[in-house]
Motif scaffolding. Sequence first.
Motif, PDB file in Angstrom:
ATOM      1  N   THR A   1       0.959  -1.030  -0.109  1.00  0.00           N
ATOM      2  CA  THR A   1       0.423   0.082  -0.300  1.00  0.00           C
ATOM      3  C   THR A   1       0.598   1.155   0.467  1.00  0.00           C
ATOM      4  O   THR A   1       0.187   3.358  -0.261  1.00  0.00           O
ATOM      5  CB  THR A   1      -1.220   0.327   0.800  1.00  0.00           C
ATOM      6  OG1 THR A   1       0.296  -0.494   2.718  1.00  0.00           O
ATOM      7  CG2 THR A   1      -1.576  -0.727   1.237  1.00  0.00           C
ATOM      8  N   GLY A   2       2.129   1.514   0.548  1.00  0.00           N
ATOM      9  CA  GLY A   2       3.474   2.385   0.366  1.00  0.00           C
ATOM     10  C   GLY A   2       3.863   2.546  -0.884  1.00  0.00           C
ATOM     11  O   GLY A   2       3.648   1.770  -2.145  1.00  0.00           O
ATOM     12  N   VAL A   3       3.120   4.188  -1.351  1.00  0.00           N
ATOM     13  CA  VAL A   3       4.456   4.804  -2.185  1.00  0.00           C
ATOM     14  C   VAL A   3       5.975   5.855  -1.689  1.00  0.00           C
ATOM     15  O   VAL A   3       5.451   6.286  -0.529  1.00  0.00           O
ATOM     16  CB  VAL A   3       3.368   5.288  -2.674  1.00  0.00           C
ATOM     17  CG1 VAL A   3       3.109   3.908  -3.898  1.00  0.00           C
ATOM     18  CG2 VAL A   3       3.159   6.108  -2.358  1.00  0.00           C
ATOM     19  N   VAL A   4       6.826   5.408  -2.328  1.00  0.00           N
ATOM     20  CA  VAL A   4       7.872   6.791  -2.142  1.00  0.00           C
ATOM     21  C   VAL A   4       7.488   8.016  -2.422  1.00  0.00           C
ATOM     22  O   VAL A   4       6.429   8.557  -3.452  1.00  0.00           O
ATOM     23  CB  VAL A   4       9.604   6.326  -1.709  1.00  0.00           C
ATOM     24  CG1 VAL A   4       9.445   4.502  -0.994  1.00  0.00           C
ATOM     25  CG2 VAL A   4       9.598   6.061  -3.504  1.00  0.00           C
ATOM     26  N   ALA A   5       8.563   8.979  -2.409  1.00  0.00           N
ATOM     27  CA  ALA A   5       7.987  10.779  -2.741  1.00  0.00           C
ATOM     28  C   ALA A   5       8.032  10.084  -4.368  1.00  0.00           C
ATOM     29  O   ALA A   5       7.502  11.169  -4.820  1.00  0.00           O
ATOM     30  CB  ALA A   5       9.155  11.867  -2.410  1.00  0.00           C
ATOM     31  N   ASP A   6       8.707  10.169  -5.266  1.00  0.00           N
ATOM     32  CA  ASP A   6       8.582   9.690  -6.663  1.00  0.00           C
ATOM     33  C   ASP A   6       7.777   8.737  -7.133  1.00  0.00           C
ATOM     34  O   ASP A   6       7.296   8.785  -8.182  1.00  0.00           O
ATOM     35  CB  ASP A   6       9.944   9.425  -7.014  1.00  0.00           C
ATOM     36  CG  ASP A   6      10.502   7.851  -6.772  1.00  0.00           C
ATOM     37  OD1 ASP A   6       9.242   6.795  -6.356  1.00  0.00           O
ATOM     38  OD2 ASP A   6      11.713   7.387  -7.517  1.00  0.00           O
ATOM     39  N   GLY A   7       6.851   8.265  -6.417  1.00  0.00           N
ATOM     40  CA  GLY A   7       5.852   7.469  -6.672  1.00  0.00           C
ATOM     41  C   GLY A   7       5.947   5.540  -6.926  1.00  0.00           C
ATOM     42  O   GLY A   7       4.843   5.256  -7.069  1.00  0.00           O
ATOM     43  N   SER A   8       6.627   5.348  -7.094  1.00  0.00           N
ATOM     44  CA  SER A   8       7.578   4.057  -6.783  1.00  0.00           C
ATOM     45  C   SER A   8       6.913   2.754  -4.983  1.00  0.00           C
ATOM     46  O   SER A   8       6.699   3.725  -3.853  1.00  0.00           O
ATOM     47  CB  SER A   8       9.329   3.608  -6.927  1.00  0.00           C
ATOM     48  OG  SER A   8       9.514   3.971  -5.563  1.00  0.00           O
ATOM     49  N   PRO A   9       6.788   2.020  -5.809  1.00  0.00           N
ATOM     50  CA  PRO A   9       6.616   1.555  -4.904  1.00  0.00           C
ATOM     51  C   PRO A   9       7.023   0.800  -3.666  1.00  0.00           C
ATOM     52  O   PRO A   9       8.649   0.753  -3.618  1.00  0.00           O
ATOM     53  CB  PRO A   9       5.741  -0.063  -5.455  1.00  0.00           C
ATOM     54  CG  PRO A   9       6.771   0.457  -6.507  1.00  0.00           C
ATOM     55  CD  PRO A   9       6.767   0.880  -6.771  1.00  0.00           C
ATOM     56  N   VAL A  10       6.948   0.950  -2.477  1.00  0.00           N
ATOM     57  CA  VAL A  10       7.934   0.290  -1.245  1.00  0.00           C
ATOM     58  C   VAL A  10       8.493  -0.341  -1.521  1.00  0.00           C
ATOM     59  O   VAL A  10       7.765  -2.252  -1.603  1.00  0.00           O
ATOM     60  CB  VAL A  10       7.499   0.800   0.164  1.00  0.00           C
ATOM     61  CG1 VAL A  10       8.228  -0.023   1.157  1.00  0.00           C
ATOM     62  CG2 VAL A  10       6.618   2.548   0.158  1.00  0.00           C
ATOM     63  N   VAL A  11       9.988  -1.040  -1.304  1.00  0.00           N
ATOM     64  CA  VAL A  11      10.292  -2.536  -2.092  1.00  0.00           C
ATOM     65  C   VAL A  11      10.534  -3.051  -0.311  1.00  0.00           C
ATOM     66  O   VAL A  11      11.185  -2.274   1.061  1.00  0.00           O
ATOM     67  CB  VAL A  11      11.787  -1.943  -2.147  1.00  0.00           C
ATOM     68  CG1 VAL A  11      12.833  -3.197  -2.124  1.00  0.00           C
ATOM     69  CG2 VAL A  11      12.298  -1.089  -3.629  1.00  0.00           C
ATOM     70  N   LEU A  12       9.979  -4.652   0.435  1.00  0.00           N
ATOM     71  CA  LEU A  12       9.552  -5.028   0.636  1.00  0.00           C
ATOM     72  C   LEU A  12      12.083  -5.374   1.413  1.00  0.00           C
ATOM     73  O   LEU A  12      12.173  -5.994   0.293  1.00  0.00           O
ATOM     74  CB  LEU A  12       9.035  -6.099   0.496  1.00  0.00           C
ATOM     75  CG  LEU A  12       8.634  -7.089   1.352  1.00  0.00           C
ATOM     76  CD1 LEU A  12       8.018  -6.276   3.082  1.00  0.00           C
ATOM     77  CD2 LEU A  12       8.027  -8.566   1.260  1.00  0.00           C
ATOM     78  N   HIS A  13      12.014  -5.268   2.462  1.00  0.00           N
ATOM     79  CA  HIS A  13      12.963  -5.354   3.183  1.00  0.00           C
ATOM     80  C   HIS A  13      12.746  -6.204   4.545  1.00  0.00           C
ATOM     81  O   HIS A  13      11.696  -5.992   5.302  1.00  0.00           O
ATOM     82  CB  HIS A  13      13.313  -4.050   3.702  1.00  0.00           C
ATOM     83  CG  HIS A  13      14.357  -3.589   2.436  1.00  0.00           C
ATOM     84  ND1 HIS A  13      15.806  -3.513   2.092  1.00  0.00           N
ATOM     85  CD2 HIS A  13      13.366  -1.776   2.049  1.00  0.00           C
ATOM     86  CE1 HIS A  13      15.850  -2.680   0.768  1.00  0.00           C
ATOM     87  NE2 HIS A  13      14.019  -1.228   1.175  1.00  0.00           N
ATOM     88  N   GLU A  14      14.007  -7.586   4.505  1.00  0.00           N
ATOM     89  CA  GLU A  14      13.597  -8.063   5.920  1.00  0.00           C
ATOM     90  C   GLU A  14      14.577  -8.187   6.665  1.00  0.00           C
ATOM     91  O   GLU A  14      15.315  -7.803   5.844  1.00  0.00           O
ATOM     92  CB  GLU A  14      13.213  -9.896   4.658  1.00  0.00           C
ATOM     93  CG  GLU A  14      13.355 -10.758   5.767  1.00  0.00           C
ATOM     94  CD  GLU A  14      13.538 -12.050   5.434  1.00  0.00           C
ATOM     95  OE1 GLU A  14      12.446 -12.456   5.479  1.00  0.00           O
ATOM     96  OE2 GLU A  14      14.691 -13.119   4.894  1.00  0.00           O
ATOM     97  N   PRO A  15      14.114  -7.420   7.600  1.00  0.00           N
ATOM     98  CA  PRO A  15      15.316  -7.571   8.977  1.00  0.00           C
ATOM     99  C   PRO A  15      16.884  -8.126   8.241  1.00  0.00           C
ATOM    100  O   PRO A  15      16.590  -9.242   8.148  1.00  0.00           O
ATOM    101  CB  PRO A  15      14.520  -7.524   9.677  1.00  0.00           C
ATOM    102  CG  PRO A  15      13.006  -7.397   9.630  1.00  0.00           C
ATOM    103  CD  PRO A  15      13.045  -8.446   8.241  1.00  0.00           C
ATOM    104  N   LEU A  16      17.298  -7.839   8.974  1.00  0.00           N
ATOM    105  CA  LEU A  16      18.717  -8.586   8.148  1.00  0.00           C
ATOM    106  C   LEU A  16      19.324  -9.359   9.709  1.00  0.00           C
ATOM    107  O   LEU A  16      19.719 -10.424   8.816  1.00  0.00           O
ATOM    108  CB  LEU A  16      20.127  -7.507   8.682  1.00  0.00           C
ATOM    109  CG  LEU A  16      21.796  -8.444   8.806  1.00  0.00           C
ATOM    110  CD1 LEU A  16      21.430  -8.858   7.245  1.00  0.00           C
ATOM    111  CD2 LEU A  16      22.294  -7.331   8.985  1.00  0.00           C
ATOM    112  N   LEU A  17      18.836  -9.607  10.803  1.00  0.00           N
ATOM    113  CA  LEU A  17      18.552 -11.342  11.530  1.00  0.00           C
ATOM    114  C   LEU A  17      18.040 -11.934  11.385  1.00  0.00           C
ATOM    115  O   LEU A  17      17.584 -13.185  10.568  1.00  0.00           O
ATOM    116  CB  LEU A  17      17.989 -10.422  12.892  1.00  0.00           C
ATOM    117  CG  LEU A  17      17.352 -11.892  14.296  1.00  0.00           C
ATOM    118  CD1 LEU A  17      19.689 -12.235  14.431  1.00  0.00           C
ATOM    119  CD2 LEU A  17      17.624 -11.743  15.090  1.00  0.00           C
ATOM    120  N   VAL A  18      16.083 -12.224  10.362  1.00  0.00           N
ATOM    121  CA  VAL A  18      15.325 -12.657   9.725  1.00  0.00           C
ATOM    122  C   VAL A  18      16.256 -13.913   9.091  1.00  0.00           C
ATOM    123  O   VAL A  18      16.197 -14.851   8.325  1.00  0.00           O
ATOM    124  CB  VAL A  18      14.298 -11.594  10.106  1.00  0.00           C
ATOM    125  CG1 VAL A  18      13.048 -13.117   8.877  1.00  0.00           C
ATOM    126  CG2 VAL A  18      13.689 -11.315  11.003  1.00  0.00           C
TER     127      VAL A  18
END
Length: 266
Positions: free
Chosen positions: A35-52
């Motif tokens: 559901t999220g977007v960044v300032a330029d309108g592109s979708p938010v990239v899903l980042h998995e926590p490093l520990l996970v």
Amino acid sequence: MDFTLILVLGTLISGLIWLTDSLLFKKARVRRAATGVVADGSPVVLHEPLLVDYARSFFPILLVVLVVRSFIVEPFRIPSGSLMPTLLVGDFILVNKFSYGLRLPVLDTKILPTWEPKRGDIAVFRYPNDPKIDYIKRVIGVPGDHIRVEGNKLWVNGTPITETYVGVYPGDDGMRMAGATVYRENLLGVKHDVLFEKDGYEKNGEWVVPPHEYFMMGDNRDNSNDSRYWGFVPEANLVGKAFMIWLHWDWKDGKFDASRIGKGIH
């Protein structure tokens, strides 16, 4: 610390981290990314926590290693010459963990009986006087057996164990035991070579093997700390049956012997 315990803890912790994230946090991250977007309108990239990410990557590897090492096969290195000429210092061997029953790692509780040790087996076991130390010897007596040793002579249940002269041992890569005498011993049908020294120390005696215990001796008869000195090995201390040499590298002398790779252990 015990390597098996470290492996169990590593598997458990990485698995719990991965499971907890999958059940409690991953879905929320996916929804935010969808559901999220960044300032330029592109979708938010899903980042998995490093520990996970680390837990997800290492858990399957640790689990496979734990299962194989605990229930199928485990590698060991031969540190002494007590089983010469069968096994040499620097031999790396594989031990069948299924041979004497499946046991839970760390707890060493048997969960599935399989077979019992037989006379002539080369078995790895936890040293009765210090279970943190692994020993390897040949099974000479099983429960109920009467064992008698006088000098170089061995009797099992009143039957003298025959020995046939083979020759003079040339020594291993490090010239250990050079000049000792090699005999082919017939342990009630199981034939294997043993070593004797001319002026070797003799430990004489008679023993009756109790139920659920075993009498062990090294093939290097005058240079083996075995059941003649410290008694019987309880069934609960058994680790597995040695069956193959997968590498030979004597670290002390820097010797590598490719001819021993793949050699069966009898």
